[in-house]
Design an enzyme around this catalytic site. Structure first.
Site, short mmCIF file in Angstrom:
data_model
loop_
_atom_site.label_atom_id
_atom_site.label_comp_id
_atom_site.label_asym_id
_atom_site.label_seq_id
_atom_site.Cartn_x
_atom_site.Cartn_y
_atom_site.Cartn_z
N ALA A 70 39.92 52.15 27.26
CA ALA A 70 39.77 53.38 26.45
C ALA A 70 40.66 54.53 26.90
O ALA A 70 40.56 55.62 26.35
CB ALA A 70 38.31 53.83 26.38
N ALA A 71 41.56 54.29 27.85
CA ALA A 71 42.48 55.37 28.23
C ALA A 71 43.38 55.73 27.04
O ALA A 71 43.58 56.91 26.74
CB ALA A 71 43.33 54.93 29.42
N GLY A 72 43.89 54.70 26.35
CA GLY A 72 44.74 54.96 25.18
C GLY A 72 43.95 55.65 24.08
O GLY A 72 44.49 56.51 23.36
N ASP A 73 42.69 55.30 23.92
CA ASP A 73 41.86 55.93 22.88
C ASP A 73 41.61 57.40 23.22
O ASP A 73 41.62 58.27 22.33
CB ASP A 73 40.52 55.20 22.77
CG ASP A 73 40.70 53.73 22.39
OD1 ASP A 73 41.67 53.41 21.68
OD2 ASP A 73 39.87 52.90 22.82
O1 RIB Z 1 40.48 50.36 23.53
C1 RIB Z 1 39.32 49.86 24.16
C2 RIB Z 1 38.47 49.11 23.18
O2 RIB Z 1 39.16 47.97 22.75
C3 RIB Z 1 37.17 48.60 23.74
O3 RIB Z 1 36.12 49.53 23.63
C4 RIB Z 1 36.93 47.31 22.94
O4 RIB Z 1 35.84 47.36 22.11
C5 RIB Z 1 38.23 47.07 22.20
O5 RIB Z 1 38.11 47.38 20.88
#
Ligand code: RIB
Length: 300
Positions: free
Chosen positions: A240-243
Site C-alpha cells: 500500500a505504499a504506492g496507494d
Molecule cells: O496495493 C496493495 C493492495 O494490492 C493490497 O491491499 C491487495 O489487496 C492488492 O490489491
C-alpha cells in the site's frame, strides 16, 4: 470537488515469511493477519486521510461488509457501492524479511462491474469532479471513456499491469501514476525518462508520475519535468505504499499544490506506510504526514 474512486475492495490475508515460496516448497508462516485492502479501497482511504471529499464505487460480497465499514470509518461516501452475489475479492499477501511483498489476487465481486453500473455511478458526478481508477476491476477502459464524456478529470494508476492496457484510451487520461514495470508494459522502455517521453508523445496533454521505489519519483508533462527523492526509512512492509502515494499526491494536486510540493508530501506519506505493516492500516493520517514532512525538510 469530489473524487470518486471506482475500484477494488479486497480482504487481505497477510503472511510473514522468511523468503518467498519456491516451486514445490511448503513453508510455515511466522505471522498471519487479516485486514482491509484492495488498491481501490487503499487509495480511497489515503485520499480521505489526506483531506479529500472521497466517494467509492465498486462491488462487494456479503462476506466483506467490514470493508464498507472501514471506508465509512474514514468518512468515504459508500452510497455507490454495489452488493454482488459472489464472494468479495481477496488477496494472499506474502511479506518477506526485507519487507517486500508478493500478492495473489482473486477478483470476486471486483469483477462484476456492468455498463449500466458505470452510467448510474457516474450520474453521481458533476463536471470538474475526478475519477480515480486502478486495474483491479473489469471495464476500466469503458469507465475512462464515460468519465471523460462527462467532463471528469481522469486519474489512472494502471496497477497491476495487464497485457491489454496498451490498447486502453490513454489519451483520455489526465493523470497517469505508474511504476517502472507498468511503464515498461505500456511503452517497451525501461529508462524512466524514456518511459515519460514515450507516454507524452502518445498523450501530450497527460501528466505522468512515475514511482521509482527507493529512487523516488519522476513528474513529467509537455513542458516540465522534475524528480523527487524518496524519504529514507527502514522497510517493514511495502504493501500500500504506492496507494498512499497516489492518494496523497492527488489530494495535494486537487487542493491546488504545485506538482513539486504534492510529490514531496506524497513521498513522505508513502515512506511512512512502508514503516508499518498492513495495507490500509499502514496509511498515515494527514497530521502525522505534515509533522514528518516538516522534520524531513528541516533535515535536508
Ligand atoms: O496495493 C496493495 C493492495 O494490492 C493490497 O491491499 C491487495 O489487496 C492488492 O490489491
Amino acid at each position: 470537488m469530489k473524487t470518486l474512486v471506482y475500484g477494488s475492495l479486497n480482504i487481505d490475508h497477510v503472511y510473514r515469511l522468511p523468503h518467498f515460496l519456491r516451486p514445490g516448497e511448503t513453508l510455515p508462516s511466522e505471522k498471519y493477519s487479516r485486514g482491509s485492502g484492495g488498491k481501490g479501497l487503499n487509495q480511497a482511504i489515503a485520499l480521505a486521510r489526506a483531506g479529500m471529499d472521497t466517494w467509492f464505487a465498486g462491488g462487494l460480497g456479503q462476506d466483506g461488509l467490514f470493508l464498507k465499514e472501514a471506508l465509512e470509518g474514514d468518512n468515504v461516501n459508500t452510497s455507490l457501492l454495489k452488493m454482488a452475489d459472489v464472494p468479495t475479492g481477496h488477496a494472499i499477501i506474502c511479506v518477506n524479511d526485507e519487507g517486500e511483498n508478493a500478492i495473489l489476487l482473486y477478483g470476486g465481486a471486483n469483477q462484476t462491474v456492468t455498463e449500466e453500473d458505470i452510467l448510474r455511478t457516474l450520474d453521481a458526478c458533476a463536471p470538474g469532479d475526478a475519477v480515480l481508477l486502478q486495474n483491479e476491476i473489469n471495464l476500466v477502459p469503458e469507465i475512462i471513456l464515460r468519465a471523460k464524456e462527462r467532463g471528469l478529470t481522469v486519474v489512472l494508476n494502471p496497477s497491476p499491469a495487464s497485457p491489454d492496457m496498451a490498447n486502453w484510451p490513454l489519451h483520455m487520461v489526465d493523470w497517469l501514476i505508474l511504476n517502472e514495470v507498468e511503464g515498461f508494459d505500456l511503452t517497451g522502455q525501461r529508462d524512466p525518462d524514456a518511459i515519460a517521453d514515450a507516454l507524452l508523445i502518445r498523450c501530450p496533454a497527460m501528466h505522468v508520475v512515475l514511482t521509482l521505489g527507493p529512487e523516488g519519483s519522476l513528474y513529467a508533462d509537455a513542458t516540465s519535468r522534475l524528480r523527487q527523492q524518496a524519504m529514507p526509512v527502514d522497510a517493514v512492509d511495502t504493501t500500500a505504499a504506492g496507494d498512499t502515494f497516489t492518494g496523497y499526491l492527488m489530494q495535494g494536486i486537487f487542493s491546488g499544490m504545485k506538482p513539486a510540493e504534492a510529490l514531496r508530501r506524497a513521498s513522505c506519506g508513502a515512506a511512512m506506510a512502508v514503516e508499518r505493516p498492513g495495507a490500509s492500516a499502514s496509511i498515515p493520517a494527514r497530521a502525522e504526514v505534515e509533522k514528518r514532512l516538516a522534520q524531513w525538510t528541516e533535515g535536508n
